[in-house]
Design a protein around this motif. Structure first.
Motif: not given
Length: 317
Positions: A26-41
């Protein structure tokens, strides 16, 4: 599995050691998801805000990053919920919806890359006609078609599945993709599989052939032209090619494992399936942020200005 309201539920059986590592996952994928949102947005907003980036190439990049963001949002929230749940289940209707969105966005990715390849082809091979060909209306039509065509092609597959009987309620995966075809009774899914092959040819191989054709033309023109033309071609085309290669490799896994029914070890399947939804949306903004000169310069200016403002606030405090 059926409940009192006659809703069919599917159980995801592709998870590995979930009881022992659920919090870590959960922690790893949550960090990845937040990074995806931040980078793409971040890059998407840069293109929207700065008028210097209101050109077809950057608009297509923004559309591609928006597509990556939608792609991740279709997968990650359910994935994060499943990591913390005792049961990893989904209703059959929601599974079809997730699969529909998943393959719509996968198809849109190839169509957007095709539009970007066409844009680069016109820019390098027909520079004097670029403004007349790549008009605002042309860009809008290409963007609309990039999402509408894959979605429209998938509608018949939804109609086919509505009349098919489910015999298996365990899906060997962690989200709904091609593997859903194995849930249906033997013999009832033949039309579904055949139509799936048609979709692969139409949504993957035809765009790939078009992209390879346009880039081969660009390569020939660049080879015969001056050093400046070669440099321009390398700067503007290399990010698109990197994204294309990355996405094609990940899609090949999805097609080969599900369609050819290759039997993989459960751990290997779990790791490979995670890579399909992890690397591409995470690295897309990095590739364009580093490789595309204008975007790279604006990002440097943005973060430099942010650091200066932060230092100023600290000093004042």
């Amino acid at each position: 599995m059926m409940d009192n309201f006659n809703v069919t539920f599917i159980t995801f059986t592709g998870y590995v050691d979930l009881q022992s590592y659920r919090l870590l996952y959960f922690i790893i994928m949550f960090i990845v998801y937040v990074s995806i949102i931040f980078g793409n947005l971040t890059i998407f907003c840069l293109v929207c805000i700065h008028k210097s980036l209101h050109e077809p190439m950057y608009i297509f990049i923004a559309a591609l990053l928006l597509n990556s963001l939608l792609f991740s949002t279709n997968i990650y929230p359910k994935l994060l919920i499943d990591f913390l749940s005792d049961q990893q289940i989904i209703s059959l209707s929601l599974c079809h919806l997730q699969g529909f969105i998943y393959y719509t966005l996968c198809g849109a990715e190839f169509f957007l890359l095709s539009a970007m390849a066409y844009d680069r082809y016109v820019s390098i091979c027909k520079p004097l006609r670029y403004a007349s060909i790549m008009k605002k209306s042309t860009v809008c039509v290409l963007l609309v078609l990039a999402w509408l065509l894959p979605a429209g092609q998938l509608v018949p597959s939804l109609l086919l599945t509505s009349s098919m009987k489910v015999c298996n309620f365990n899906l060997n995966g962690i989200f709904c993709n091609n593997v859903i075809s194995k849930l249906y009774c033997t013999g009832s899914s033949s039309a579904y599989v055949i139509y799936g092959v048609f979709l692969i040819l139409n949504s993957v191989f035809l765009p790939l052939i078009f992209i390879l054709f346009t880039y081969s033309k660009i390569l020939l023109v660049s080879y015969r032209s001056s050093m400046n033309v070669r440099r321009k071609a390398a700067q503007t085309c290399s990010p698109h090619l990197l994204v294309l290669i990355s996405f094609s490799c990940l899609c090949s896994y999805d097609i080969v494992i599900a369609r050819l029914q290759i039997d993989l070890h459960k751990t290997a399947r779990f790791i490979m399936t995670l890579q399909v939804v992890l690397y591409h949306p995470l690295f897309n903004p990095i590739i364009y942020g580093v490789k595309v000169k204008k975007i790279s310069e604006l990002l440097k200016r943005l973060f430099l200005q942010g650091n200066i403002n932060m230092c100023f606030k600290i000093n004042v405090w």
